[in-house]
Design a protein around this motif. Sequence first.
Motif, PDB file in Angstrom:
ATOM      1  N   ALA A  34      24.804  16.206  -7.747  1.00 42.45           N
ATOM      2  CA  ALA A  34      24.961  17.301  -8.697  1.00 42.45           C
ATOM      3  C   ALA A  34      23.922  17.195  -9.797  1.00 42.45           C
ATOM      4  O   ALA A  34      23.434  18.204 -10.312  1.00 42.45           O
ATOM      5  CB  ALA A  34      26.373  17.285  -9.278  1.00 42.45           C
ATOM      6  N   ALA A  35      23.575  15.970 -10.201  1.00 38.96           N
ATOM      7  CA  ALA A  35      22.587  15.788 -11.261  1.00 38.96           C
ATOM      8  C   ALA A  35      21.240  16.331 -10.829  1.00 38.96           C
ATOM      9  O   ALA A  35      20.526  16.979 -11.597  1.00 38.96           O
ATOM     10  CB  ALA A  35      22.470  14.308 -11.610  1.00 38.96           C
ATOM     11  N   GLU A  36      20.885  16.076  -9.575  1.00 44.45           N
ATOM     12  CA  GLU A  36      19.620  16.594  -9.069  1.00 44.45           C
ATOM     13  C   GLU A  36      19.647  18.109  -9.019  1.00 44.45           C
ATOM     14  O   GLU A  36      18.667  18.777  -9.320  1.00 44.45           O
ATOM     15  CB  GLU A  36      19.348  16.022  -7.676  1.00 44.45           C
ATOM     16  N   ASP A  37      20.812  18.702  -8.614  1.00 45.61           N
ATOM     17  CA  ASP A  37      20.949  20.158  -8.583  1.00 45.61           C
ATOM     18  C   ASP A  37      20.742  20.736  -9.976  1.00 45.61           C
ATOM     19  O   ASP A  37      20.056  21.739 -10.169  1.00 45.61           O
ATOM     20  CB  ASP A  37      22.342  20.551  -8.079  1.00 45.61           C
ATOM     21  N   ALA A  38      21.363  20.102 -10.972  1.00 47.82           N
ATOM     22  CA  ALA A  38      21.287  20.622 -12.330  1.00 47.82           C
ATOM     23  C   ALA A  38      19.868  20.573 -12.865  1.00 47.82           C
ATOM     24  O   ALA A  38      19.483  21.369 -13.718  1.00 47.82           O
ATOM     25  CB  ALA A  38      22.204  19.813 -13.235  1.00 47.82           C
ATOM     26  N   ALA A  39      19.081  19.614 -12.352  1.00 48.27           N
ATOM     27  CA  ALA A  39      17.717  19.473 -12.833  1.00 48.27           C
ATOM     28  C   ALA A  39      16.748  20.433 -12.175  1.00 48.27           C
ATOM     29  O   ALA A  39      15.583  20.501 -12.547  1.00 48.27           O
ATOM     30  CB  ALA A  39      17.244  18.037 -12.608  1.00 48.27           C
ATOM     31  N   ALA A  40      17.222  21.172 -11.187  1.00 49.38           N
ATOM     32  CA  ALA A  40      16.332  22.083 -10.475  1.00 49.38           C
ATOM     33  C   ALA A  40      15.866  23.195 -11.394  1.00 49.38           C
ATOM     34  O   ALA A  40      16.629  23.687 -12.224  1.00 49.38           O
ATOM     35  CB  ALA A  40      17.057  22.684  -9.265  1.00 49.38           C
ATOM     36  N   PRO A  41      14.608  23.625 -11.289  1.00 52.77           N
ATOM     37  CA  PRO A  41      14.103  24.705 -12.130  1.00 52.77           C
ATOM     38  C   PRO A  41      14.730  26.037 -11.748  1.00 52.77           C
ATOM     39  O   PRO A  41      15.393  26.152 -10.718  1.00 52.77           O
ATOM     40  CB  PRO A  41      12.600  24.685 -11.852  1.00 52.77           C
ATOM     41  N   ALA A  42      14.516  27.059 -12.588  1.00 55.31           N
ATOM     42  CA  ALA A  42      15.108  28.378 -12.348  1.00 55.31           C
ATOM     43  C   ALA A  42      14.658  28.948 -11.025  1.00 55.31           C
ATOM     44  O   ALA A  42      15.437  29.525 -10.280  1.00 55.31           O
ATOM     45  CB  ALA A  42      14.744  29.322 -13.486  1.00 55.31           C
ATOM     46  N   ALA A  43      13.364  28.831 -10.705  1.00 60.89           N
ATOM     47  CA  ALA A  43      12.863  29.258  -9.410  1.00 60.89           C
ATOM     48  C   ALA A  43      12.996  28.083  -8.449  1.00 60.89           C
ATOM     49  O   ALA A  43      12.709  26.942  -8.808  1.00 60.89           O
ATOM     50  CB  ALA A  43      11.401  29.686  -9.521  1.00 60.89           C
ATOM     51  N   ALA A  44      13.451  28.356  -7.231  1.00 61.07           N
ATOM     52  CA  ALA A  44      13.757  27.283  -6.296  1.00 61.07           C
ATOM     53  C   ALA A  44      12.514  26.469  -5.949  1.00 61.07           C
ATOM     54  O   ALA A  44      11.416  27.002  -5.872  1.00 61.07           O
ATOM     55  CB  ALA A  44      14.341  27.883  -5.011  1.00 61.07           C
ATOM     56  N   PRO A  45      12.687  25.156  -5.728  1.00 58.34           N
ATOM     57  CA  PRO A  45      11.565  24.331  -5.279  1.00 58.34           C
ATOM     58  C   PRO A  45      11.042  24.844  -3.947  1.00 58.34           C
ATOM     59  O   PRO A  45      11.742  25.535  -3.205  1.00 58.34           O
ATOM     60  CB  PRO A  45      12.199  22.944  -5.133  1.00 58.34           C
ATOM     61  N   GLU A  46       9.839  24.486  -3.629  1.00 56.33           N
ATOM     62  CA  GLU A  46       9.218  24.988  -2.408  1.00 56.33           C
ATOM     63  C   GLU A  46       9.934  24.440  -1.171  1.00 56.33           C
ATOM     64  O   GLU A  46      10.320  23.287  -1.118  1.00 56.33           O
ATOM     65  CB  GLU A  46       7.745  24.597  -2.370  1.00 56.33           C
ATOM     66  N   SER A  47      10.130  25.319  -0.193  1.00 51.72           N
ATOM     67  CA  SER A  47      10.651  24.914   1.103  1.00 51.72           C
ATOM     68  C   SER A  47       9.499  24.961   2.098  1.00 51.72           C
ATOM     69  O   SER A  47       8.373  25.301   1.746  1.00 51.72           O
ATOM     70  CB  SER A  47      11.764  25.869   1.550  1.00 51.72           C
ATOM     71  N   ASP A  48       9.792  24.625   3.349  1.00 47.81           N
ATOM     72  CA  ASP A  48       8.722  24.664   4.351  1.00 47.81           C
ATOM     73  C   ASP A  48       8.661  26.006   5.065  1.00 47.81           C
ATOM     74  O   ASP A  48       7.833  26.200   5.946  1.00 47.81           O
ATOM     75  CB  ASP A  48       8.912  23.541   5.373  1.00 47.81           C
ATOM     76  N   LEU A  49       9.532  26.933   4.700  1.00 45.48           N
ATOM     77  CA  LEU A  49       9.481  28.264   5.297  1.00 45.48           C
ATOM     78  C   LEU A  49       8.170  28.955   4.922  1.00 45.48           C
ATOM     79  O   LEU A  49       7.728  28.890   3.780  1.00 45.48           O
ATOM     80  CB  LEU A  49      10.651  29.117   4.819  1.00 45.48           C
TER      81      LEU A  49
END
Length: 580
Positions: A34-49
């Motif tokens: 959950a801590a890592e989720d909360a630290a995520a920026p407003a725009a999602a991190p890059e995926s490989d799609l």
Amino acid sequence: MNKRMSSRSRLTAVGLAGVMALGLSAAQLTGASAAEDAAAPAAAPESDLKIMGPKNVDAYAYPGENFAFLDSARYLAAPELGYEFATQRTSYGATPVMTVTTVDGKQRGKTVTVPQELVDGMNGLKDGLRVKIVNSQGKVLFDDKRTLCTGGYDTQRVAPTGPGEPSYPTWCGGDWFTRSVVFGIDQGWAANLDAFVDLNGVKIGHKLTMTTAITKPVAQFLGIPEDQRVLKQKVTVRNACTSYEWGCEGMAGEPREGFSTVGADVAELMQDVSPETAAMGGIQDPGVAERTPNLFLVDELEAEADAKASREPGTNGAAPKVAAPKADTLPDLVAEPAWSVGAERQGGKDRLTFNAHEWNAGPAPLVVEGFRRPNSAVMDAYQFFYEEGEQVASAKTGTMKFHAAPGHNHWHFLDFAQYDLVKTNGDLVTSSGKQSWCLVPTNAVDMLAEGAVWRPESIGLDSACGGKEATWMRETLPVGWGDTYSQYQTEAFDLTGVPNGTYKIRITVNPNGNLHEVTADNNVSHRKVILGGKPGARTVKVPKIDGVDTELYAEMAFEADTARAAVGTTTSSTTLSHDH
């Protein structure tokens, strides 16, 4: 009739902000803390799609035409992680809920709910794909948003990861009776994007530029980086007649060959026909003289043959070769309420038309095979039972007969369903003129059901309706799939002498009880209809079911399919209702 009724409304500022804040992060999908989720920026991190395709593609036009069509290779690729989307609803009128899960080998990541603003019912991600085309002078010829569906027949492997064969369905969408659908991109695979385009004002030799993009709200939710969500392709308009091996000669053909209506008086053929019947090539009056038969306009011949076909029930079933089949080897046949109900005037008679749908809720497939009697146009039908893909038992279950009508010429099973118009107290008024079928899985109903098959064409139990010389055939309904039948013309209910009032369309699956199944409790459905008007101009009203106006849906879907047919689009539909 895969009717894609996607809304074109844009996201509100509040909705967009919510999507950006949620962001489908890699941590969310892989089950990070959950801590890592909360630290995520407003725009999602890059995926490989990423969106991919060749830089140079072709469109096609016919000589002298000011019109071109193109369907170039455009893919959404998932080299490192698979992405699975599942949409389900609890009732006909409930709001569909979509989730997305990543898949790494056999390991499934955390499941995340897709924001409702991005969900287009059962059809995919709303306004998730944008296609824009400009000419060499920069003039915009086409600019359209459409629902993003990663289902498609032309899937491509892009990395030596994931499964050796694609696993997800080749379509998206559903009708009012659909309970759940699944679509996705397997790990190491790429899904062909639905970006077929028809262009006016374009001729052979023209140079165009096409831009295909995953729209920003969807890209941000999925974590697709900006430089991976857009594909730009150079387009050259080629001569269709010289680009294909067969050229243009003979493409029109003769009407009786089923290629076109050349030589047939279509205006005369289609006189006074209802929209529903017209959509299927139905003919109003089989007495019209001097017309040329055509496979697309031959329903009057099929109807006459159906009227003459035997409606006697098949021979009685028998106990299986084992004392009793295990519950997990049995299908569960379900009758859904009638839909797309209407009134038409055909052959000098008023008729009540409708669609009927029966499906298999599982947990095992319905498999019926016919074995031909010597020197006879009759087959003895047997139901086979499977356990973990292996045949374990069988039971005689009825009869199959060869149906020689134009457009049929195959074998019909006589013991699957029965359609009746009844009074509100259940008394019989009249029955459908069609009581035998060739079973084919046309509609996906519940892809999340236990034992559901996502790609029935690849399981080795395909239906084969058989030809005149066949000595054996197999008809199947995999788990989660159904078969929709459009009852019109002589297959519809004859309303001659039926007074105005309230009635019910009764649909019964497995009416003789010959088929072995889990339960018969869901084998009968009723749909209320209210008849009005006068002879020659009967009317029908159909109350909503579970708050859903299925007739409005059918009307909208008919209009959408008609529009697609007018421009020659290849977008497939969810409901492949047929008259077989």
